[in-house]
Write an enzyme that holds these catalytic residues in place. Structure first.
Site, PDB file in Angstrom:
ATOM      1  N   GLY A  11     -13.026  95.259  89.475  1.00  0.00           N
ATOM      2  CA  GLY A  11     -13.943  95.037  90.096  1.00  0.00           C
ATOM      3  C   GLY A  11     -15.155  94.135  90.055  1.00  0.00           C
ATOM      4  CG  ASP A  20     -17.755 107.622  94.003  1.00  0.00           C
ATOM      5  OD1 ASP A  20     -18.571 107.417  95.020  1.00  0.00           O
ATOM      6  OD2 ASP A  20     -16.852 108.192  93.926  1.00  0.00           O
TER       7      ASP A  20
HETATM    8  P1  IMP Z   1     -16.531 107.172  89.431  1.00  0.00           P
HETATM    9  O1  IMP Z   1     -15.900 107.334  88.096  1.00  0.00           O
HETATM   10  O2  IMP Z   1     -16.557 108.188  90.483  1.00  0.00           O
HETATM   11  O3  IMP Z   1     -17.896 106.640  89.207  1.00  0.00           O
HETATM   12  O4  IMP Z   1     -15.743 105.913  90.177  1.00  0.00           O
HETATM   13  C1  IMP Z   1     -15.884 104.550  89.524  1.00  0.00           C
HETATM   14  C2  IMP Z   1     -14.677 103.904  90.108  1.00  0.00           C
HETATM   15  O5  IMP Z   1     -13.932 104.028  91.609  1.00  0.00           O
HETATM   16  C3  IMP Z   1     -15.396 102.226  90.420  1.00  0.00           C
HETATM   17  O6  IMP Z   1     -15.193 101.618  89.056  1.00  0.00           O
HETATM   18  C4  IMP Z   1     -14.172 101.952  91.492  1.00  0.00           C
HETATM   19  O7  IMP Z   1     -13.189 101.476  90.905  1.00  0.00           O
HETATM   20  C5  IMP Z   1     -13.771 103.068  92.344  1.00  0.00           C
HETATM   21  N1  IMP Z   1     -14.559 103.464  93.536  1.00  0.00           N
HETATM   22  C6  IMP Z   1     -15.805 104.368  93.777  1.00  0.00           C
HETATM   23  N2  IMP Z   1     -16.060 104.222  95.022  1.00  0.00           N
HETATM   24  C7  IMP Z   1     -15.687 103.189  95.547  1.00  0.00           C
HETATM   25  C8  IMP Z   1     -15.686 102.361  96.727  1.00  0.00           C
HETATM   26  O8  IMP Z   1     -16.563 102.778  97.937  1.00  0.00           O
HETATM   27  N3  IMP Z   1     -14.784 101.235  96.970  1.00  0.00           N
HETATM   28  C9  IMP Z   1     -14.111 100.925  96.018  1.00  0.00           C
HETATM   29  N4  IMP Z   1     -13.953 101.375  94.755  1.00  0.00           N
HETATM   30  C10 IMP Z   1     -14.656 102.581  94.705  1.00  0.00           C
HETATM   31 MG    MG Z   2     -14.297  99.385  88.777  1.00  0.00          MG
END
Ligand code: IMP
Ligand code: MG
Length: 176
Positions: A44, A103
């Site tokens: 990303g 997220d």
């Molecule tokens: P977390 O562990 O919930 O913080 O998720 C983070 C990962 O989820 C990021 O590195 C993204 O790869 C993916 N992610 C979370 N939200 C989105 C979004 O809205 N669009 C695309 N990828 C997302």
């Molecule tokens: Mg990511």
């Protein structure tokens, strides 16, 4: 590419203004550092990282780490697998991690725990997007570009099932 399902959340101009603003903040913070090791979290980060590093005016080296977070496309489990590791040691280095989006923050927390075992001198985080409503854990992030609502976004490096990373803006993907 079908763009009819995508509604613009952040335009190319809004993003580039923010990158410049973040670049200036980082330049101020790191102005007296002799060397900073920038770690990009793939896939990303690649668009964000390539834009921001061109504003940075302190000595830096960079490398990439590819991770995969489990939990499919829209919900993270925080279980992160390293697909490609860094090529060098982080021991005693000033590390700046660049990530596209947080997220729940579970993935970044796992990455933080892993990287800290490598004993960097310091480790800081610069993330383009944050969804504060989704936060599940208190993990401190040094610099955040935009706080966005609880929506799934694509473009500017962010994907849905590996698609849409090439969009120049950030958009909300409607109906999955
Ligand atoms: P977390 O562990 O919930 O913080 O998720 C983070 C990962 O989820 C990021 O590195 C993204 O790869 C993916 N992610 C979370 N939200 C989105 C979004 O809205 N669009 C695309 N990828 C997302
Ligand atoms: Mg990511």
């Amino acid at each position: 590419m079908d763009l009819s399902k995508i509604e613009t959340l952040l335009s190319e101009k809004e993003i580039s203004n923010k990158i410049k603003e973040l670049g200036e903040i980082l330049n101020e913070h790191y102005k007296n550092y002799k060397s900073v090791y920038v770690v990009g979290i793939l896939n990303g980060c690649f668009v964000f990282l390539s834009d921001i590093i061109r504003y940075l005016r302190f000595p830096l080296l960079f490398d990439f780490m590819t991770v995969r977070s489990y939990g499919k496309y829209v919900e993270s489990s925080g279980v992160v697998q390293i697909i490609k590791d860094l090529n060098v040691s982080l021991y005693n280095k000033n590390v700046l991690v660049i990530e596209d989006i947080i997220d729940t923050r579970l993935s970044l927390m796992t990455i933080d725990t892993m990287l800290k075992t490598r004993q960097p001198r310091e480790i800081r985080y610069c993330v383009l997007l944050d969804k504060p409503q989704r936060k599940k854990i208190d993990m401190f992030v040094d610099w955040i570009g935009f706080s966005i609502p609880d929506v799934f976004v694509v473009g500017y490096g962010l994907d849905y099932a590996e698609k849409y990373r090439n969009l120049s803006f950030i958009g909300i993907l409607k109906n999955g």
